[in-house]
Every structure is written in C-alpha cells, then in structure tokens.
Write a protein that holds these residues in place. Structure first.
Motif, PDB file in Angstrom:
ATOM      1  N   THR A 158       0.837  -1.204   0.000  1.00  0.00           N
ATOM      2  CA  THR A 158       0.000   0.000   0.000  1.00  0.00           C
ATOM      3  C   THR A 158       0.870   1.251   0.000  1.00  0.00           C
ATOM      4  OG1 THR A 158      -1.836   1.156   1.098  1.00  0.00           O
ATOM      5  CG2 THR A 158      -0.202   0.144   2.529  1.00  0.00           C
ATOM      6  N   ARG A 212      -0.613   3.975   1.407  1.00  0.00           N
ATOM      7  CA  ARG A 212      -1.201   4.771   2.485  1.00  0.00           C
ATOM      8  C   ARG A 212      -0.242   4.810   3.670  1.00  0.00           C
ATOM      9  NH1 ARG A 212      -2.328   1.911   6.830  1.00  0.00           N
ATOM     10  NH2 ARG A 212      -3.641   0.052   6.837  1.00  0.00           N
ATOM     11  N   THR A 245      -8.789   9.433  -1.533  1.00  0.00           N
ATOM     12  CA  THR A 245      -9.261   9.629  -0.167  1.00  0.00           C
ATOM     13  C   THR A 245      -9.248  11.111   0.192  1.00  0.00           C
ATOM     14  OG1 THR A 245      -7.134   9.580   0.995  1.00  0.00           O
ATOM     15  CG2 THR A 245      -8.092   7.450   0.365  1.00  0.00           C
ATOM     16  N   TRP A 299      -4.442   6.880  -2.329  1.00  0.00           N
ATOM     17  CA  TRP A 299      -3.883   5.714  -1.651  1.00  0.00           C
ATOM     18  C   TRP A 299      -4.076   4.510  -2.559  1.00  0.00           C
ATOM     19  CZ3 TRP A 299      -6.252   6.047   3.973  1.00  0.00           C
ATOM     20  CH2 TRP A 299      -5.705   7.143   4.645  1.00  0.00           C
ATOM     21  N   GLU A 346     -12.115  10.214   6.317  1.00  0.00           N
ATOM     22  CA  GLU A 346     -11.748   9.043   5.528  1.00  0.00           C
ATOM     23  C   GLU A 346     -12.502   7.809   6.009  1.00  0.00           C
ATOM     24  OE1 GLU A 346     -10.190   6.355   2.876  1.00  0.00           O
ATOM     25  OE2 GLU A 346     -10.473   8.518   2.794  1.00  0.00           O
TER      26      GLU A 346
END
Length: 198
Positions: A37, A39, A76, A81, A148
């Motif tokens: 990821t 994020r 987001t 992300w 989020e």
C-alpha cells in the motif's frame, strides 16, 4: 496445487481478527500473502506484517517491472492511496496462502493465477456494529481521520453491492456476529476447499 484464500468484506467487519486467528491455526497450514500500500502506516501496524508500505515511486517501479498482479486506487480525503498485490516471490505453487482483499482484487487474482487457485471468504456484519467499531478504532490513532473513515464506510455499500458479489460468483457468506462460530464455519469451508471438495 496450492490455494489462495481471499478474505473480503466491508471495513470493520472483523477481517483482521479473523485473518490473524486463521494464520495461528497450524492445522490449516496457511501462509500469509502480504499486500502493498501507499497509504501511511497506522498505529500498531508494522512493515511486512499488515502491508509492505511504499509510495507512488515504488508503485511505479514495481508496475514497470511487470510485478503488480492487481491494484486499486482510492482518492481519499488525504490524497491518493493505492493497495496492490505483487508477484514478488511470496507465492509458491504448492503452498496455501491467506490474504485480505476486495471483490475487485479477487477478480484480478483469478485472472492472474486462475480461478481454481482462489477460494473466496466473504465476511459480513451489521452496518451499525461496523460503524461503531470503525469509530472506536479511529479514536485510537494519533491523528484520527474521521472523514476518511466515513468515506470508506459509504464506499463499501457500492464496492460490496449484491450485484458485484453475484458477478464475482460468490454464494457463500460468513456472518461475524459471533467470532468463534464464524471462525469454525470458515475453517470448515477452507479445509473443504483446500482438499478440493468445495
């Protein structure tokens, strides 16, 4: 031929807890398939345990090398992300693996590895309970991202619509309103699927 068990479900349905408990069950012999990821890492997470954490440059490099099996991009409240699976040597043909994914990821993994290697496990839970769990989890973060959290909660309705579940060919679902019962049902389903009976 090994199977890839793909845990799916809306946010805060209990996937992480079920994932950990299934990995701990030595009778199942499952190995973790760790996704990637872009994020930010959350409090309590660790590199290589929940995810491999990277950035857009790292994603682009892996994509350019042809190693990205599937990827999803989410716009987001805090920027773009990405979540993605990489063919990075984790997967051996004779082993059974466990991962957390989405319906979209499940479909792309089927295309890449073949439908016979994938075993879907769709976890469900009442929306009110999920929302309370999400709020409780977000409150523990150093910098809670409530916007989020709400975006994800609302997006889940579309991402896991009845139509998309049916299109993915998933008929079996597991309701996580009582953890031990739910785990027992999932274990039985996985054992049957690994042995070729499902």
């Amino acid at each position: 031929m090994g199977r890839i068990i793909c845990l799916m479900g809306k946010s805060s349905a209990g996937k992480d807890t079920i994932y950990k408990r299934l990995l701990e069950d030595e009778t199942l012999g499952l190995r973790k398939l760790v996704p990637y990821t872009t994020r930010p890492i959350r409090a309590g997470e660790r590199e290589g345990r929940e995810y491999f954490y990277t950035d857009e440059t790292g994603f682009g490099r892996l994509k350019g090398q042809g190693k990205v099996v599937e990827d999803r991009a989410y716009h987001t409240c805090h920027g773009l992300w990405r979540y993605f699976t990489v063919d990075d040597g984790q997967i051996q043909a004779d082993q059974d693996y466990l991962m957390i994914g989405t319906l979209e990821a499940y479909g792309k993994l089927q295309e890449y590895f073949g439908a016979a290697r994938l075993l879907p496990v769709l976890i469900e839970l009442d929306d009110g309970i999920r929302l309370q769990r999400a709020l409780n989890r977000e409150r523990t973060q150093a910098e809670p991202k409530y916007e989020e959290m709400c975006r994800r909660f609302l997006a889940d309705s579309e991402d896991f619509s009845q139509e998309k579940i049916e299109r993915a060919g998933i008929s079996r679902r597991f309701v996580n309103d009582e953890l031990e019962r739910c785990l027992d049902e999932i274990r039985g389903y996985i054992r049957a699927g690994i042995s070729g009976k499902e």
